[in-house]
Scaffold this active site. Sequence first.
Site, PDB file in Angstrom:
ATOM      1  N   GLU A 178      10.713  19.039   9.598  1.00  0.00           N
ATOM      2  CA  GLU A 178       9.414  19.665   9.836  1.00  0.00           C
ATOM      3  C   GLU A 178       8.278  18.667   9.645  1.00  0.00           C
ATOM      4  OE1 GLU A 178      11.820  20.232   7.503  1.00  0.00           O
ATOM      5  OE2 GLU A 178      11.200  21.956   6.329  1.00  0.00           O
ATOM      6  N   CYS A 217      11.931  23.004   2.137  1.00  0.00           N
ATOM      7  CA  CYS A 217      11.804  22.742   0.703  1.00  0.00           C
ATOM      8  C   CYS A 217      10.383  23.123   0.284  1.00  0.00           C
ATOM      9  CB  CYS A 217      12.086  21.269   0.412  1.00  0.00           C
ATOM     10  SG  CYS A 217      10.797  20.141   1.003  1.00  0.00           S
ATOM     11  N   CYS A 242       7.616  20.893   1.951  1.00  0.00           N
ATOM     12  CA  CYS A 242       7.381  21.266   3.347  1.00  0.00           C
ATOM     13  C   CYS A 242       6.734  22.641   3.451  1.00  0.00           C
ATOM     14  CB  CYS A 242       8.673  21.200   4.152  1.00  0.00           C
ATOM     15  SG  CYS A 242       9.253  19.495   4.386  1.00  0.00           S
ATOM     16  N   HIS A 284      11.543  14.778   6.277  1.00  0.00           N
ATOM     17  CA  HIS A 284      12.188  16.027   6.679  1.00  0.00           C
ATOM     18  C   HIS A 284      11.844  16.350   8.128  1.00  0.00           C
ATOM     19  CE1 HIS A 284      12.770  17.612   2.309  1.00  0.00           C
ATOM     20  NE2 HIS A 284      13.353  16.450   2.527  1.00  0.00           N
TER      21      HIS A 284
END
Length: 163
Positions: free
Chosen positions: A96, A122, A125, A94
């Site tokens: 991040e 999510c 994360c 992802h």
Amino acid sequence: MAKTKTKTKKASKPGRPGRPSWDEYFLNIAKLVATRSTCLRRQVGAVIVKNKQVLATGYNGAPSGLTHCDKTGCLREELGVPSGERHELCRALHAEQNAFLQAARHGISLDGSTLYITTQPCSICAKMIINTGIKKIVIEGVYPDKFALDFLSEGGVEMVVKS
């Protein structure tokens, strides 16, 4: 000869019309970062900032050196996996996560920083955000993960949603 006093007009503090706020500015950078994404489902960009200085950026895509989804296809799409579920079936990291890893690789502490991201994190994360010491996230898009919102709230991370 008489001295003349010249008055200098100072620039007004609020800024000129059309100048973005700091949140808009960093979200715009996150949108630009997202254009590097190789995900076939969702292009996400992240920018981590402290004291109005960019610390790290990231976009969603396969780890360095691995073939990206725009070449291999999307396993999650092929299997009909709904958005927000079965993250382990994705070959990409992802946005991040990639920003956290970039900061770690360069020895940059994220404690007390702000994360600007084009989509709500999510739950995986969200837990990472709490442990990095990020204190605030500014997001633009929503994501179907209520657990993430619960984690961020319980972890004391301020969340600002921009539309």
